[in-house]
Write a protein that holds these residues in place. Structure first.
Motif, mmCIF file in Angstrom:
data_model
loop_
_atom_site.group_PDB
_atom_site.id
_atom_site.type_symbol
_atom_site.label_atom_id
_atom_site.label_comp_id
_atom_site.label_asym_id
_atom_site.label_seq_id
_atom_site.Cartn_x
_atom_site.Cartn_y
_atom_site.Cartn_z
ATOM 1 N N ASP A 1 0.809 -1.298 -0.053
ATOM 2 C CA ASP A 1 0.025 -0.101 0.292
ATOM 3 C C ASP A 1 0.773 1.113 0.065
ATOM 4 O O ASP A 1 1.770 1.402 0.608
ATOM 5 N N PRO A 2 0.696 2.171 -0.783
ATOM 6 C CA PRO A 2 1.251 3.582 -0.794
ATOM 7 C C PRO A 2 1.459 4.427 0.532
ATOM 8 O O PRO A 2 2.545 4.814 0.878
ATOM 9 N N LYS A 3 0.618 3.936 1.525
ATOM 10 C CA LYS A 3 0.702 4.305 2.765
ATOM 11 C C LYS A 3 1.883 4.008 3.590
ATOM 12 O O LYS A 3 1.998 4.383 4.546
ATOM 13 N N ARG A 4 2.616 2.843 3.080
ATOM 14 C CA ARG A 4 3.729 2.466 3.689
ATOM 15 C C ARG A 4 4.907 3.472 3.733
ATOM 16 O O ARG A 4 5.667 3.320 4.796
ATOM 17 N N LEU A 5 4.704 4.353 2.822
ATOM 18 C CA LEU A 5 5.761 5.699 2.804
ATOM 19 C C LEU A 5 5.618 6.446 4.036
ATOM 20 O O LEU A 5 6.763 7.418 4.395
ATOM 21 N N SER A 6 4.434 6.572 4.806
ATOM 22 C CA SER A 6 4.218 7.284 5.893
ATOM 23 C C SER A 6 5.474 7.339 6.839
ATOM 24 O O SER A 6 5.848 6.300 7.407
ATOM 25 N N GLY A 7 6.099 8.169 7.302
ATOM 26 C CA GLY A 7 6.834 8.342 8.359
ATOM 27 C C GLY A 7 8.487 7.817 7.909
ATOM 28 O O GLY A 7 9.112 8.055 8.697
ATOM 29 N N LEU A 8 8.656 7.557 6.670
ATOM 30 C CA LEU A 8 9.735 6.912 6.205
ATOM 31 C C LEU A 8 10.785 8.367 5.451
ATOM 32 O O LEU A 8 10.020 9.320 5.261
ATOM 33 N N ARG A 9 12.098 8.140 5.484
ATOM 34 C CA ARG A 9 12.974 9.124 5.099
ATOM 35 C C ARG A 9 13.507 8.562 3.639
ATOM 36 O O ARG A 9 13.829 7.396 3.553
ATOM 37 N N VAL A 10 13.010 9.217 2.694
ATOM 38 C CA VAL A 10 13.308 8.585 1.046
ATOM 39 C C VAL A 10 14.107 9.523 0.315
ATOM 40 O O VAL A 10 14.348 10.630 0.571
#
Length: 336
Positions: A222-231
């Motif tokens: 799910d794209p929400k997996r990016l929430s809170g990550l540093r990319v």
């Protein structure tokens, strides 16, 4: 050139099928590929045999056709050893539209005739066809980015406009794309565009994230997996700012963004720079676009960055308003 077509000094070719053009007034960045996918799926859903005609910018000049069959890409019916060298947009459209032939060539009157003759297409979609006036069309769909200034940008070579906004008078349907990037000016932009063509149907749309492909494992998150990550971001598209804004709306922190020119053909040195960035700041993931992954994959395979996970953000066009008008136009077009 437009004057010559408007006055009949230059003739048009009529194909033995219905023609829908999807194009824009700028050199890129409106999300045209996702719109072609949407229109193709709508036409297929109402029972039509669809083919897509592409110029294939950045690919070989020879005529060829692509199709996604049995979970792999075929070129003229043969699975290539590597898709390296093929244009990115036709490849992406073939992947997103399994079984639909994507015919590539500079003369879309010829590829259109071939689509009817060899694939029995009863509707063809001209990808980036608004300025390709040699082929007569029943429906001209023009995409306008929501961040477009009310007076437009400067025309080439001073700016990104291929034609001024007044050329919207030729459009049958106008889609304001990436509407979520300029909600505060959306209504005013719509009124300004209507002043050029009050008879056109108007649609607003966004590019909605639908999946996050983890390259090394093949897992779709799910794209929400990016929430809170540093990319870190890697892109070579017409609207890198829009890509970055989308990632930020998913509540990720962007440490850096390597934005190459549109259609950039990645080299080993580009990958070395990316890996070096992966060592700096230690991002949780490197995120790229589907179009970039089409060009990256032949050179790096599925091994990822070797430092941090490489993820591909998948998006699709979602209509916010005016979908009934869009569907009615397509139904009326094909009922003639």
């Amino acid at each position: 050139r437009n004057l010559a077509y408007d006055r009949g000094w230059l003739g048009q070719v009529t194909l033995p099928c219905r023609v829908v053009s999807v194009g824009n007034l700028t050199v890129g960045g409106t999300g045209k590929t996702a719109c072609v996918e949407l229109i193709a799926k709508k036409l297929i859903a109402i029972g039509h045999r669809v083919a897509v005609l592409s110029r294939g910018y950045g690919g070989p000049r020879r005529d060829h056709w692509l199709r996604w069959d049995a979970d792999h890409l075929t070129v003229a019916g043969v699975r290539p050893a590597s898709p390296q060298g093929l244009a990115d947009e036709p490849q992406l459209l073939a992947r997103r539209l399994p079984g639909v032939p994507v015919l590539v060539g500079p003369r879309r009157d010829r590829t259109g005739e071939r689509a009817c003759r060899e694939f029995a297409a009863d509707v063809v979609i001209l990808d980036d066809g608004f300025q390709h006036r040699r082929v007569q069309r029943e429906c001209d769909i023009v995409l306008i980015h929501a961040r477009t200034p009310f007076s437009g940008w400067a025309v080439l070579p001073r700016g990104p406009m291929r034609e001024p906004l007044s050329s919207l008078s030729r459009a049958h349907l106008i889609i304001i794309t990436k509407a979520d990037e300029a909600l505060e000016t959306l209504a005013a932009l719509g009124e300004r565009l209507r002043s050029f063509n009050p008879d056109a149907a108007f649609v607003t749309a966004v590019h909605e994230p639908t999946g996050l492909l983890e390259v090394m494992t093949g897992h779709l998150h799910d794209p929400k997996r990016l929430s809170g990550l540093r990319v870190g971001l890697l892109s070579s598209i017409g609207d890198p700012q829009g890509f970055e804004a989308t990632v930020k709306r998913l509540h990720a922190t962007v440490l850096w963004h390597h934005a190459y020119p549109d259609h950039h053909r990645y080299q080993a040195t580009d990958w070395a720079v990316l890996v070096g960035n992966g060592r700096r700041g230690r991002p949780d993931a490197i995120v790229t676009t589907e179009k970039d992954w089409v060009r990256l994959q032949p050179g790096i395979g599925d091994r990822g960055s070797g430092i941090v996970p490489l993820w591909v953000l998948q998006v699709q066009m979602k209509v916010l308003s005016g979908e009934d008008a869009l569907d009615a136009r397509l139904a009326r077009l094909c009922a003639r």
